[in-house]
Motif scaffolding. Structure first.
Motif, mmCIF file in Angstrom:
data_model
loop_
_atom_site.group_PDB
_atom_site.id
_atom_site.type_symbol
_atom_site.label_atom_id
_atom_site.label_comp_id
_atom_site.label_asym_id
_atom_site.label_seq_id
_atom_site.Cartn_x
_atom_site.Cartn_y
_atom_site.Cartn_z
ATOM 1 N N SER A 154 0.844 -1.202 0.000
ATOM 2 C CA SER A 154 0.000 0.000 0.000
ATOM 3 C C SER A 154 0.878 1.249 0.000
ATOM 4 O O SER A 154 1.971 1.236 0.580
ATOM 5 C CB SER A 154 -0.909 0.026 1.235
ATOM 6 N N PRO A 155 0.430 2.328 -0.638
ATOM 7 C CA PRO A 155 1.203 3.582 -0.613
ATOM 8 C C PRO A 155 1.446 4.082 0.795
ATOM 9 O O PRO A 155 2.519 4.595 1.105
ATOM 10 C CB PRO A 155 0.330 4.551 -1.419
ATOM 11 N N GLU A 156 0.443 3.913 1.665
ATOM 12 C CA GLU A 156 0.583 4.383 3.043
ATOM 13 C C GLU A 156 1.656 3.599 3.782
ATOM 14 O O GLU A 156 2.474 4.169 4.511
ATOM 15 C CB GLU A 156 -0.760 4.259 3.781
ATOM 16 N N GLY A 157 1.648 2.283 3.581
ATOM 17 C CA GLY A 157 2.665 1.460 4.223
ATOM 18 C C GLY A 157 4.053 1.768 3.712
ATOM 19 O O GLY A 157 5.015 1.824 4.481
ATOM 20 N N MET A 158 4.162 1.994 2.404
ATOM 21 C CA MET A 158 5.448 2.343 1.820
ATOM 22 C C MET A 158 5.961 3.660 2.384
ATOM 23 O O MET A 158 7.127 3.788 2.766
ATOM 24 C CB MET A 158 5.328 2.429 0.297
ATOM 25 N N GLN A 159 5.078 4.662 2.455
ATOM 26 C CA GLN A 159 5.480 5.965 2.983
ATOM 27 C C GLN A 159 5.892 5.865 4.443
ATOM 28 O O GLN A 159 6.851 6.513 4.885
ATOM 29 C CB GLN A 159 4.332 6.964 2.812
ATOM 30 N N ALA A 160 5.164 5.051 5.203
ATOM 31 C CA ALA A 160 5.512 4.882 6.616
ATOM 32 C C ALA A 160 6.894 4.251 6.758
ATOM 33 O O ALA A 160 7.686 4.644 7.621
ATOM 34 C CB ALA A 160 4.453 4.028 7.312
ATOM 35 N N TRP A 161 7.211 3.279 5.902
ATOM 36 C CA TRP A 161 8.522 2.642 5.960
ATOM 37 C C TRP A 161 9.616 3.607 5.520
ATOM 38 O O TRP A 161 10.701 3.624 6.096
ATOM 39 C CB TRP A 161 8.520 1.385 5.113
ATOM 40 N N VAL A 162 9.345 4.421 4.521
ATOM 41 C CA VAL A 162 10.321 5.418 4.084
ATOM 42 C C VAL A 162 10.673 6.347 5.247
ATOM 43 O O VAL A 162 11.849 6.629 5.503
ATOM 44 C CB VAL A 162 9.788 6.227 2.888
ATOM 45 N N LYS A 163 9.660 6.815 5.956
ATOM 46 C CA LYS A 163 9.896 7.714 7.086
ATOM 47 C C LYS A 163 10.680 7.003 8.186
ATOM 48 O O LYS A 163 11.626 7.563 8.758
ATOM 49 C CB LYS A 163 8.566 8.232 7.635
ATOM 50 N N ALA A 164 10.289 5.767 8.485
ATOM 51 C CA ALA A 164 10.988 5.021 9.529
ATOM 52 C C ALA A 164 12.431 4.739 9.122
ATOM 53 O O ALA A 164 13.351 4.845 9.939
ATOM 54 C CB ALA A 164 10.249 3.709 9.810
ATOM 55 N N TYR A 165 12.639 4.404 7.860
ATOM 56 C CA TYR A 165 13.984 4.122 7.363
ATOM 57 C C TYR A 165 14.868 5.360 7.481
ATOM 58 O O TYR A 165 15.993 5.293 7.978
ATOM 59 C CB TYR A 165 13.895 3.666 5.910
ATOM 60 N N ASN A 166 14.370 6.500 7.018
ATOM 61 C CA ASN A 166 15.163 7.727 7.059
ATOM 62 C C ASN A 166 15.419 8.210 8.480
ATOM 63 O O ASN A 166 16.429 8.859 8.746
ATOM 64 C CB ASN A 166 14.455 8.827 6.263
ATOM 65 N N ALA A 167 14.497 7.877 9.392
ATOM 66 C CA ALA A 167 14.642 8.349 10.766
ATOM 67 C C ALA A 167 15.545 7.456 11.613
ATOM 68 O O ALA A 167 16.200 7.941 12.543
ATOM 69 C CB ALA A 167 13.266 8.444 11.426
ATOM 70 N N THR A 168 15.617 6.175 11.286
ATOM 71 C CA THR A 168 16.338 5.246 12.155
ATOM 72 C C THR A 168 17.393 4.407 11.434
ATOM 73 O O THR A 168 18.558 4.400 11.816
ATOM 74 C CB THR A 168 15.340 4.301 12.848
#
Length: 216
Positions: free
Chosen positions: A160-174
């Motif tokens: 899902s686009p929402e799941g992908m965006q959430a992972w992008v944010k988590a990846y960039n943050a951690t």
């Protein structure tokens, strides 16, 4: 709408023509889906998609459409690009080879492509076993595929686009800062998210692929 199997998807200078190429892929897959060969697969409850992925990657990498494909192009796409770019489930290799065989049987019957017999000779049970090994080998995975698999393993809905965006944010943050901190050879900046992540997303049980020319 009439369809020309030999329709060019590159101009005289060899420049990729995106709109004609996308139309070509869709039109040929529509024919295959309606054919006895395609119907024999869909009637078992399996959704078609692997042949479309082969068409797409053959155009975008070796620069070939089915009438110009060689066994070397087939080798590059199936055993090189599929393991690098497409997320699969264990055991999918046999399904991939089965659909590709049906596709080349369709091309041989309808269009009398002379190389179809050569392609079929390469798409054997032995090829399925080899492909299964290649698909399961992490060293073969491209950046986009690895990125999506990391998200799936972390519990994100990568379909899902929402799941992908959430992972992008988590990846960039951690994840990305941690990788930089533990890598003494890296520069002091985030590695960032791969720009071709769409190439590894999946549609139901079948692969989707980007409508861009190549990954960087």
């Amino acid at each position: 709408m009439s369809f020309d199997l030999n329709e060019p998807v590159f101009d005289e200078q060899g420049t990729y023509l995106e709109e004609p190429a996308v139309r070509y892929e869709h039109a040929l897959m529509e024919q295959f889906s309606a054919s006895p060969e395609g119907q024999a697969i869909t009637q078992t409850g399996t959704e078609l998609g692997w042949a479309g992925a082969m068409i797409h990657y053959a155009i975008n990498y070796p620069g070939a459409t089915p009438p110009t494909m060689t066994t070397r192009d087939l080798e590059e796409v199936v055993f090189g690009l599929f393991p690098r770019k497409v997320i699969t489930q264990r055991g999918d290799a046999a399904e991939i080879i089965q659909e590709l065989r049906a596709f080349w049987h369709f091309l041989e019957r309808v269009y009398q492509l002379p190389q179809a017999r050569q392609m079929l000779a390469h798409l054997t049970p032995q090829a399925a076993r080899r492909l299964e090994r290649e698909l399961q080998e992490p060293a073969n995975f491209g950046m986009a595929k690895s990125f999506v698999l990391m998200g799936m393993q972390a519990g994100f809905d990568m379909e899902s686009p929402e799941g992908m965006q959430a992972w992008v944010k988590a990846y960039n943050a951690t994840v990305a800062p941690a990788m930089v901190a533990t890598d003494p050879t890296s520069q002091k900046k985030s590695r960032g998210v791969p720009t071709d992540i769409r190439s590894a997303q999946r549609r139901k049980r079948k692969p989707t692929h980007p409508h861009q020319r190549r990954e960087p």
